[in-house]
Structures are given as structure tokens and as C-alpha cells.
Design a protein around this motif. Structure first.
Motif, short mmCIF file in Angstrom:
data_model
loop_
_atom_site.label_atom_id
_atom_site.label_comp_id
_atom_site.label_asym_id
_atom_site.label_seq_id
_atom_site.Cartn_x
_atom_site.Cartn_y
_atom_site.Cartn_z
N ALA A 28 80.88 53.56 37.17
CA ALA A 28 80.20 54.85 36.98
C ALA A 28 78.75 54.77 37.43
O ALA A 28 78.22 55.70 38.05
CB ALA A 28 80.30 55.27 35.52
N ASP A 29 78.10 53.66 37.14
CA ASP A 29 76.70 53.49 37.59
C ASP A 29 76.61 53.43 39.10
O ASP A 29 75.62 53.89 39.69
CB ASP A 29 76.11 52.22 36.97
N ASP A 30 77.61 52.87 39.76
CA ASP A 30 77.66 52.87 41.22
C ASP A 30 77.69 54.30 41.75
O ASP A 30 77.01 54.64 42.72
CB ASP A 30 78.88 52.12 41.73
N ALA A 31 78.52 55.15 41.12
CA ALA A 31 78.62 56.55 41.56
C ALA A 31 77.30 57.27 41.35
O ALA A 31 76.84 58.03 42.22
CB ALA A 31 79.74 57.25 40.79
N THR A 68 77.37 46.84 48.35
CA THR A 68 77.22 47.58 49.60
C THR A 68 78.39 48.55 49.68
O THR A 68 79.53 48.16 50.00
CB THR A 68 77.21 46.64 50.82
N THR A 69 78.13 49.79 49.34
CA THR A 69 79.18 50.80 49.24
C THR A 69 79.39 51.48 50.58
O THR A 69 78.44 52.01 51.18
CB THR A 69 78.80 51.86 48.18
N ALA A 70 80.63 51.49 51.04
CA ALA A 70 81.01 52.19 52.27
C ALA A 70 81.43 53.61 51.90
O ALA A 70 82.22 53.81 50.97
CB ALA A 70 82.13 51.45 52.97
N ALA A 126 86.15 49.13 52.65
CA ALA A 126 85.08 48.42 53.35
C ALA A 126 83.88 48.09 52.47
O ALA A 126 82.91 47.50 52.94
CB ALA A 126 84.62 49.24 54.56
N THR A 127 83.93 48.45 51.20
CA THR A 127 82.83 48.12 50.28
C THR A 127 82.82 46.63 49.98
O THR A 127 83.87 46.01 49.85
CB THR A 127 82.95 48.94 48.99
N ARG A 128 81.62 46.07 49.83
CA ARG A 128 81.46 44.65 49.56
C ARG A 128 80.63 44.45 48.30
O ARG A 128 79.60 45.10 48.12
CB ARG A 128 80.80 43.94 50.74
N ASN A 129 81.08 43.55 47.43
CA ASN A 129 80.39 43.28 46.17
C ASN A 129 80.54 41.82 45.82
O ASN A 129 81.40 41.11 46.35
CB ASN A 129 80.96 44.16 45.05
N ILE A 130 79.70 41.36 44.89
CA ILE A 130 79.79 39.97 44.44
C ILE A 130 81.08 39.78 43.64
O ILE A 130 81.72 40.74 43.22
CB ILE A 130 78.56 39.57 43.61
N THR A 131 81.44 38.53 43.39
CA THR A 131 82.73 38.22 42.78
C THR A 131 82.68 38.19 41.25
O THR A 131 83.53 37.56 40.62
CB THR A 131 83.27 36.88 43.31
N ALA A 132 81.70 38.85 40.65
CA ALA A 132 81.63 38.94 39.19
C ALA A 132 82.54 40.06 38.70
O ALA A 132 82.81 41.03 39.42
CB ALA A 132 80.19 39.20 38.76
N THR A 133 83.01 39.93 37.46
CA THR A 133 83.81 41.00 36.87
C THR A 133 82.93 42.22 36.61
O THR A 133 81.70 42.12 36.54
CB THR A 133 84.45 40.54 35.55
N ALA A 177 83.23 60.81 50.21
CA ALA A 177 84.36 59.98 49.78
C ALA A 177 83.99 58.53 50.05
O ALA A 177 83.62 58.18 51.17
CB ALA A 177 85.63 60.35 50.53
N TYR A 178 84.05 57.69 49.02
CA TYR A 178 83.58 56.31 49.19
C TYR A 178 84.59 55.32 48.62
O TYR A 178 85.49 55.67 47.86
CB TYR A 178 82.21 56.13 48.54
N ASP A 179 84.41 54.05 49.03
CA ASP A 179 85.24 52.96 48.54
C ASP A 179 84.56 52.30 47.34
O ASP A 179 83.41 51.88 47.43
CB ASP A 179 85.44 51.90 49.64
N GLN A 180 85.27 52.21 46.23
CA GLN A 180 84.74 51.55 45.04
C GLN A 180 84.71 50.03 45.26
O GLN A 180 85.16 49.52 46.27
CB GLN A 180 85.61 51.89 43.83
#
Length: 258
Positions: free
Chosen positions: A72-75, A10-12, A58-65, A50-53
Motif C-alpha cells: 500500500a505504501d508503494d502505491a 523500482t516500480t515498472a 518488470a518491477t524490481r525489489n530487494i529480497t526482504a519479505t 497500471a503498474y507491477d507490484q
């Protein structure tokens, strides 16, 4: 802040201004706020995103590496998800590494590319500037006490004398230990980043007083690019978007409108 969901993240993000889209990729220990002043200087000319990686702001992601390829795929997903076939992209420091991988993996997503105060993908920080990165590692054992010493690698002495509040940036951040570990592990994972087929105009931007990433390391990326220009902003250190946002904006606008 708005949010966008893709790739389990969930990208802020903030979207400001008008005109062609311009996506900003922040540095390793920062979040989108490092671009606040730059966004204001650019928003009359571009739609600035402008976003948070992952593990930032405020971006939220799972705890995997994850790797630079994942970032880059997120962008890529964000640009497409916001309705743009392609966008101008500017990455600074670690954000510049992500931008290089984005250009290699999703070249059609980029209109023009700006790589600022960064270095070639898969080259370790110790290869780039061994003495400085070793000293930084030792200082980070106690960031609260060593913040003034850390700040000297990111901003020139005159800047810190005029704006001592910038030292507070380096006294610590809100990331927990897991977030710090995942962010810190990104560069340890090799990633394919062949730029030989990337033919979009690219600007390599550096501050003349950057003590963290030597200008030569940033400009060496030109050897892998078909259409690269270089520009130095005089008397500016590593975090040019904070130290001299108006001058950075001038360089960005001139390049993107050329």
C-alpha cells in the motif's frame, strides 16, 4: 514501461490516456498486463496508471519479505511521485486488499475507490472459500497438467470454451521460487486496516459467476465503509477485466463520473 523508485523498489508502470488519474492494482499471481484490455477501454476517459507490484512483471525489489502495508505504501508513493495529490484507485482480488490498506493508511491519497472481486483484509482465503482454496493448492502442485482445472475457478465454463487460450495463463509464470514465496507470504502477516474513517465514495464490484471469491464476501466490506455502493456484472467470473473489459469499463466510468 516507465519506472519509478521509492521504498527500495523500482516500480515498472504504464501511464495511458487523459483525464483524472486512475490507478489499477492487479491480483496476486498477475501483473499489470491483466488490465491491458481494460486500460484501452478506459483511456479515453482517464489517465490510467497500471503498474507491477513487488515481485511482479518488470518491477524490481530487494529480497526482504513485505506486507500488504508495504504494498500500500508503494502505491501511495507512486501516486504522489507521478505528481498527483490523489487518484481514483481500483484494486481487484489481492489488489483489492492492497487498496483497502491504502485507504486505511493514506485516505487522502484516494479520490474514489473501487474494490473488485476481493474480500476483507485479515480474513484468510480459507475463511473466505475453504474448499476452493484447498483444491487450488493441490492443483498447483502441477500447474502445467492442472491448468484447465485451475482456470475453471477464474473464468466461467462458457468463457473457457470460447477462449481456450485463457487456460495458458495458469500453466505457470516467470516468478522464481523466492518471488513466489514472498508473494505467497503476504497474507500471513496481519496488518492494520481500519476503514471506519474512510469517507470517499466506494464501489464494490463482483462477477455473478465468481467461483473463487463469493459475492457476499466482497459486499461484506460495505459494513466497514461510510459511502459504499455494490454492483454485480452478470455472467462474469473472477477475472472480469480479462473476460469482459468493456462491461467493467462501463461500470467504472459510470461510478467515477456519477
Amino acid at each position: 514501461m516507465h519506472t519509478f523508485e521509492a521504498n527500495g523498489v523500482t516500480t515498472a508502470y504504464q501511464k495511458t490516456g487523459r483525464g483524472a488519474p486512475l490507478v489499477l492494482l492487479h491480483g496476486g499471481e498477475a501483473d499489470h498486463a491483466m488490465f491491458d484490455d481494460l486500460v484501452r477501454a478506459l483511456s479515453d476517459h482517464f489517465t490510467v496508471i497500471a503498474y507491477d507490484q513487488r515481485d511482479s512483471g518488470a518491477t524490481r525489489n530487494i529480497t526482504a519479505t513485505y506486507s500488504l502495508a508495504d504494498l500500500a505504501d508503494d502505491a501511495d508513493a507512486l501516486i504522489g511521485g507521478l505528481g498527483h495529490d490523489r487518484a481514483h484507485v481500483m484494486g481487484t482480488s489481492l489488489g483489492g486488499l492492497i487498496a483497502q490498506v491504502l485507504a486505511a493508511r493514506h485516505p487522502d491519497r484516494i479520490d474514489r475507490l473501487i474494490l473488485s472481486s476481493t474480500w476483507k483484509v485479515n480474513k484468510s482465503p480459507l475463511e473466505v472459500n475453504a474448499d476452493v482454496f484447498r483444491r487450488l493448492a493441490s492443483y498447483r502442485a502441477d500447474t502445467a497438467a492442472n491448468a484447465p482445472k485451475i482456470a475453471e475457478f477464474f473464468f466461467p465454463p462458457d468463457c473457457l470454451r470460447d477462449r481456450p487460450e485463457l487456460i495458458e495463463i495458469f500453466r505457470g509464470n516467470s516468478r522464481d521460487d523466492g518471488q513466489k514465496a514472498r508473494r505467497g507470504g503476504v497474507l500471513a502477516q496481519p496488518v492494520a486496516a481500519d476503514l471506519s474513517g474512510f469517507d470517499r465514495p466506494t464501489l464494490l464490484l463482483a462477477g455473478s459467476e465468481d467461483r473463487l471469491i463469493p459475492n457476499a464476501e466482497t459486499f461484506a466490506i460495505a459494513r466497514d465503509l461510510k459511502r459504499a455502493k455494490t454492483r454485480v456484472i452478470e455472467q462474469v467470473g473472477h477475472v472480469s477485466s480479462i473476460q469482459a473489459p468493456e462491461r467493467v469499463a462501463e461500470a467504472v466510468i459510470a461510478f467515477l463520473n456519477s
